[in-house]
Each structure stands twice: as C-alpha cells, then as structure tokens.
Motif scaffolding. Structure first.
Motif, PDB file in Angstrom:
ATOM      1  N   ILE A 260       0.842  -1.198   0.000  1.00 46.72           N
ATOM      2  CA  ILE A 260       0.000   0.000   0.000  1.00 46.72           C
ATOM      3  C   ILE A 260       0.874   1.243   0.000  1.00 46.72           C
ATOM      4  O   ILE A 260       0.644   2.187  -0.766  1.00 46.72           O
ATOM      5  CB  ILE A 260      -0.968  -0.006   1.207  1.00 46.72           C
ATOM      6  CG1 ILE A 260      -2.052  -1.070   0.995  1.00 46.72           C
ATOM      7  CG2 ILE A 260      -1.614   1.357   1.409  1.00 46.72           C
ATOM      8  CD1 ILE A 260      -2.986  -1.252   2.165  1.00 46.72           C
ATOM      9  N   ASP A 261       1.889   1.264   0.859  1.00 50.26           N
ATOM     10  CA  ASP A 261       2.790   2.419   0.923  1.00 50.26           C
ATOM     11  C   ASP A 261       3.509   2.627  -0.415  1.00 50.26           C
ATOM     12  O   ASP A 261       3.657   3.762  -0.886  1.00 50.26           O
ATOM     13  CB  ASP A 261       3.822   2.230   2.042  1.00 50.26           C
ATOM     14  CG  ASP A 261       3.192   2.267   3.425  1.00 50.26           C
ATOM     15  OD1 ASP A 261       2.047   2.782   3.549  1.00 50.26           O
ATOM     16  OD2 ASP A 261       3.823   1.760   4.381  1.00 50.26           O
ATOM     17  N   ASN A 262       3.926   1.542  -1.033  1.00 48.03           N
ATOM     18  CA  ASN A 262       4.619   1.623  -2.322  1.00 48.03           C
ATOM     19  C   ASN A 262       3.698   2.206  -3.399  1.00 48.03           C
ATOM     20  O   ASN A 262       4.099   3.061  -4.177  1.00 48.03           O
ATOM     21  CB  ASN A 262       5.125   0.237  -2.713  1.00 48.03           C
ATOM     22  CG  ASN A 262       6.018   0.262  -3.931  1.00 48.03           C
ATOM     23  OD1 ASN A 262       6.643   1.266  -4.242  1.00 48.03           O
ATOM     24  ND2 ASN A 262       6.093  -0.856  -4.626  1.00 48.03           N
ATOM     25  N   LEU A 263       2.457   1.708  -3.447  1.00 45.33           N
ATOM     26  CA  LEU A 263       1.493   2.222  -4.430  1.00 45.33           C
ATOM     27  C   LEU A 263       1.179   3.698  -4.183  1.00 45.33           C
ATOM     28  O   LEU A 263       1.071   4.476  -5.133  1.00 45.33           O
ATOM     29  CB  LEU A 263       0.205   1.405  -4.390  1.00 45.33           C
ATOM     30  CG  LEU A 263       0.228   0.053  -5.091  1.00 45.33           C
ATOM     31  CD1 LEU A 263      -1.069  -0.706  -4.825  1.00 45.33           C
ATOM     32  CD2 LEU A 263       0.429   0.219  -6.579  1.00 45.33           C
ATOM     33  N   MET A 264       1.023   4.063  -2.932  1.00 41.07           N
ATOM     34  CA  MET A 264       0.728   5.462  -2.605  1.00 41.07           C
ATOM     35  C   MET A 264       1.854   6.368  -3.093  1.00 41.07           C
ATOM     36  O   MET A 264       1.602   7.444  -3.654  1.00 41.07           O
ATOM     37  CB  MET A 264       0.540   5.623  -1.089  1.00 41.07           C
ATOM     38  CG  MET A 264      -0.750   5.047  -0.561  1.00 41.07           C
ATOM     39  SD  MET A 264      -0.869   5.042   1.236  1.00 41.07           S
ATOM     40  CE  MET A 264      -0.588   6.749   1.640  1.00 41.07           C
ATOM     41  N   LYS A 265       3.070   5.898  -2.911  1.00 39.99           N
ATOM     42  CA  LYS A 265       4.235   6.691  -3.312  1.00 39.99           C
ATOM     43  C   LYS A 265       4.346   6.775  -4.838  1.00 39.99           C
ATOM     44  O   LYS A 265       4.534   7.855  -5.400  1.00 39.99           O
ATOM     45  CB  LYS A 265       5.493   6.056  -2.721  1.00 39.99           C
ATOM     46  CG  LYS A 265       6.783   6.754  -3.048  1.00 39.99           C
ATOM     47  CD  LYS A 265       7.933   6.016  -2.396  1.00 39.99           C
ATOM     48  CE  LYS A 265       9.257   6.482  -2.971  1.00 39.99           C
ATOM     49  NZ  LYS A 265      10.350   5.645  -2.522  1.00 39.99           N
ATOM     50  N   LYS A 266       4.228   5.634  -5.521  1.00 40.70           N
ATOM     51  CA  LYS A 266       4.440   5.601  -6.971  1.00 40.70           C
ATOM     52  C   LYS A 266       3.266   6.179  -7.762  1.00 40.70           C
ATOM     53  O   LYS A 266       3.469   6.794  -8.808  1.00 40.70           O
ATOM     54  CB  LYS A 266       4.721   4.176  -7.437  1.00 40.70           C
ATOM     55  CG  LYS A 266       6.086   3.691  -6.981  1.00 40.70           C
ATOM     56  CD  LYS A 266       6.447   2.392  -7.614  1.00 40.70           C
ATOM     57  CE  LYS A 266       7.860   2.030  -7.180  1.00 40.70           C
ATOM     58  NZ  LYS A 266       8.369   0.859  -7.827  1.00 40.70           N
ATOM     59  N   LEU A 267       2.037   5.957  -7.287  1.00 41.54           N
ATOM     60  CA  LEU A 267       0.867   6.422  -8.032  1.00 41.54           C
ATOM     61  C   LEU A 267       0.293   7.726  -7.481  1.00 41.54           C
ATOM     62  O   LEU A 267      -0.668   8.248  -8.044  1.00 41.54           O
ATOM     63  CB  LEU A 267      -0.226   5.342  -8.027  1.00 41.54           C
ATOM     64  CG  LEU A 267       0.143   4.005  -8.674  1.00 41.54           C
ATOM     65  CD1 LEU A 267      -1.019   3.025  -8.543  1.00 41.54           C
ATOM     66  CD2 LEU A 267       0.516   4.196 -10.127  1.00 41.54           C
ATOM     67  N   ASP A 268       0.867   8.194  -6.408  1.00 37.80           N
ATOM     68  CA  ASP A 268       0.397   9.430  -5.767  1.00 37.80           C
ATOM     69  C   ASP A 268      -1.109   9.342  -5.494  1.00 37.80           C
ATOM     70  O   ASP A 268      -1.906  10.125  -5.993  1.00 37.80           O
ATOM     71  CB  ASP A 268       0.733  10.644  -6.644  1.00 37.80           C
ATOM     72  CG  ASP A 268       0.526  11.958  -5.904  1.00 37.80           C
ATOM     73  OD1 ASP A 268       0.686  11.972  -4.661  1.00 37.80           O
ATOM     74  OD2 ASP A 268       0.205  12.976  -6.560  1.00 37.80           O
ATOM     75  N   CYS A 269      -1.495   8.304  -4.707  1.00 38.02           N
ATOM     76  CA  CYS A 269      -2.894   8.091  -4.386  1.00 38.02           C
ATOM     77  C   CYS A 269      -3.047   7.938  -2.868  1.00 38.02           C
ATOM     78  O   CYS A 269      -2.071   7.845  -2.136  1.00 38.02           O
ATOM     79  CB  CYS A 269      -3.440   6.861  -5.114  1.00 38.02           C
ATOM     80  SG  CYS A 269      -2.617   5.310  -4.689  1.00 38.02           S
ATOM     81  N   THR A 270      -4.274   7.881  -2.439  1.00 41.22           N
ATOM     82  CA  THR A 270      -4.545   7.753  -1.010  1.00 41.22           C
ATOM     83  C   THR A 270      -4.424   6.293  -0.587  1.00 41.22           C
ATOM     84  O   THR A 270      -4.383   5.387  -1.431  1.00 41.22           O
ATOM     85  CB  THR A 270      -5.968   8.252  -0.686  1.00 41.22           C
ATOM     86  OG1 THR A 270      -6.900   7.380  -1.335  1.00 41.22           O
ATOM     87  CG2 THR A 270      -6.183   9.681  -1.141  1.00 41.22           C
ATOM     88  N   ALA A 271      -4.412   6.050   0.723  1.00 39.57           N
ATOM     89  CA  ALA A 271      -4.312   4.696   1.251  1.00 39.57           C
ATOM     90  C   ALA A 271      -5.541   3.872   0.852  1.00 39.57           C
ATOM     91  O   ALA A 271      -5.425   2.686   0.536  1.00 39.57           O
ATOM     92  CB  ALA A 271      -4.158   4.730   2.763  1.00 39.57           C
TER      93      ALA A 271
END
Length: 135
Positions: free
Chosen positions: A13-24
């Motif tokens: 989740i943290d990786n996706l939030m960082k790479k896609l600039d999205c919320t948790a």
C-alpha cells in the motif's frame, strides 16, 4: 485482503501510494481489485462480452495467422563451362601425361574436384575460381 502478511500488505500500500500518488484507500482498492482479477472474479470495469469480442478481433492474440508454407528447393547453380573444361583437361593430363603414376583418376565433382591415387596415397585436386574484385 490478498494472502500475505499484514506487514507485506501495508508495504505494498505504501509503495502504491508513493508511486501512483494516491490515497491509502485507493491503494487498498487497487490491491483488492488486482487479487480479484488474479482469481478470475469479474469486476464492474471489465468489458462486456460483446466489447471483449470486438477488442479481441483487433488484438494480436485474437487473430490467427496461417502458418508459412516453406518450399525447400535446391538452388540451381549456373553452369561454368570454363571450370568444367579445366577439370576435364587436368583429369586427362593426370591419366596420360603425368610423370607420377596417377591411378584411379576420377572426377568427383564435374566443375570442382578430381580424386586420384599415387602409390599408397590418395589425393584430391580442387579447382577454385576467384571472384572479380569490387571497385
């Protein structure tokens, strides 16, 4: 939640939030949708059966190309009368005029090779025509 530890799930989740600039919440939804897709569960954003058929018609995997039919034919070589006559003359010379006693003189390739025996030894004579130099 997909089959993984809570720690691994949170790391994804943290990786996706960082790479896609999205919320948790969005990252969690992406992971859940990915897991459903991996298990063949239909989603509301999937193409309808009609649209999927249309999409497959235009995709490379949806069409089948006929297999290539190869024709393996032996290439016809141009005759080289000059080489042919040189080989014939050399064979005649070896049979009739040679100082060495050449036995069993045989043209093994009509434009290329002569085989013969001198004493206990076997020999082959190969004629090679050089190409004209390119300018």
């Amino acid at each position: 939640m997909p089959k993984m530890s809570e720690k691994d799930f949170q790391a994804k989740i943290d990786n996706l939030m960082k790479k896609l600039d999205c919320t948790a919440e969005e990252a969690k939804e992406i992971l859940m949708d990915d897991d459903d897709i991996d298990h063949g569960i239909a989603k509301d954003f999937d193409l309808s059966a009609e649209k999927l058929k249309e999409a497959n018609k235009y995709s490379k995997t949806g069409t089948r190309k006929a297999p290539t039919a190869y024709k393996f034919e032996k290439r016809q070589r141009k005759e080289n009368p000059t080489k042919r006559s040189i080989i014939a003359e050399l064979a005649t010379f070896l049979r009739e005029n040679s100082e060495n006693v050449c036995e069993n003189v045989e043209i093994t390739n009509i434009e290329r090779m002569i085989a013969f025996h001198v004493g206990e030894n076997d020999y082959e004579l190969t004629l090679i025509q050089k190409r004209k130099p390119k300018n």
